[in-house]
Design a protein around this motif. Structure first.
Motif, PDB file in Angstrom:
ATOM      1  N   SER A  18       8.676  11.733 -27.928  1.00  0.00           N
ATOM      2  CA  SER A  18       9.580  10.634 -28.779  1.00  0.00           C
ATOM      3  C   SER A  18      10.535  10.105 -27.879  1.00  0.00           C
ATOM      4  O   SER A  18      11.427  10.756 -27.553  1.00  0.00           O
ATOM      5  CB  SER A  18       9.938  11.210 -30.206  1.00  0.00           C
ATOM      6  OG  SER A  18      10.734  10.123 -30.602  1.00  0.00           O
ATOM      7  N   THR A  19      10.623   8.716 -27.369  1.00  0.00           N
ATOM      8  CA  THR A  19      11.604   8.122 -26.722  1.00  0.00           C
ATOM      9  C   THR A  19      12.116   6.882 -27.269  1.00  0.00           C
ATOM     10  O   THR A  19      11.431   6.248 -28.220  1.00  0.00           O
ATOM     11  CB  THR A  19      11.066   7.876 -25.269  1.00  0.00           C
ATOM     12  OG1 THR A  19      10.194   6.794 -25.508  1.00  0.00           O
ATOM     13  CG2 THR A  19      10.178   9.056 -24.709  1.00  0.00           C
ATOM     14  N   PRO A  20      13.203   6.378 -27.012  1.00  0.00           N
ATOM     15  CA  PRO A  20      13.510   5.191 -27.498  1.00  0.00           C
ATOM     16  C   PRO A  20      12.815   4.136 -27.199  1.00  0.00           C
ATOM     17  O   PRO A  20      12.771   3.250 -27.838  1.00  0.00           O
ATOM     18  CB  PRO A  20      15.091   4.802 -26.655  1.00  0.00           C
ATOM     19  CG  PRO A  20      15.537   6.321 -26.282  1.00  0.00           C
ATOM     20  CD  PRO A  20      14.242   7.223 -25.859  1.00  0.00           C
ATOM     21  N   GLY A  21      11.972   4.136 -26.233  1.00  0.00           N
ATOM     22  CA  GLY A  21      11.166   2.981 -25.902  1.00  0.00           C
ATOM     23  C   GLY A  21       9.498   3.203 -26.753  1.00  0.00           C
ATOM     24  O   GLY A  21       8.739   2.395 -26.665  1.00  0.00           O
ATOM     25  N   GLY A  22       9.505   4.389 -27.589  1.00  0.00           N
ATOM     26  CA  GLY A  22       8.444   4.474 -28.338  1.00  0.00           C
ATOM     27  C   GLY A  22       7.819   5.918 -28.163  1.00  0.00           C
ATOM     28  O   GLY A  22       8.288   6.606 -27.125  1.00  0.00           O
TER      29      GLY A  22
END
Length: 140
Positions: free
Chosen positions: A58-62
């Motif tokens: 899970s990352t800020p970019g999706g």
């Protein structure tokens, strides 16, 4: 890992916890989920040479899936992992070496990438992972 032409990087962390705690954080799916910011329930690990692993990060970019296998496993000493997108024909290989120093552990992570851009992005991602591991292991 076989050294060849490419763009290598090496990251070193000294952690104020015993090597067994660092090893468990890296190889226990529940602990890995927390410090690596994986989607809960997505991490599976068969920690043995040839064993598979997978996680959805899970990352800020999706969210993005990763999968791979354990190429080398020496408990509390060394992990060599193949990793990449689940359908990637040539996964990357990362070495993680754990060295006990009393109640501390030195962790060295290294990888060789195909391009300078890939190395820079991968090194940044690995630094973020090690930051998460460090915070997880040093929480009060």
């Amino acid at each position: 890992m076989t050294e060849n032409a490419g763009y290598p990087y090496t990251l070193t962390r000294t952690l104020d916890v015993p090597v067994a705690a660092v090893w468990k954080a890296w190889t226990d799916p529940e602990q890995y989920t927390v410090w690596a910011h994986a989607v809960p329930g997505s991490v599976e690990m068969d920690v043995r040479p040839g064993g598979a692993w997978k996680a959805v990060m899970s990352t800020p970019g999706g969210d993005f899936p990763l999968a791979g296998s354990f190429l080398e496993v020496k408990e509390n000493e060394r992990l060599v992992l193949a990793m990449g997108a689940p359908d990637e024909p040539h996964p990357a290989v990362m070495d993680a070496d754990f060295t006990a120093q009393g109640e501390q552990t030195t962790l060295v992570v290294s990888q060789t990438c195909a391009s300078e851009e890939e190395r820079d992005m991968t090194q940044q991602g690995s630094t973020m992972l090690l930051d998460g591991l460090t915070a997880f292991l040093h929480k009060s």
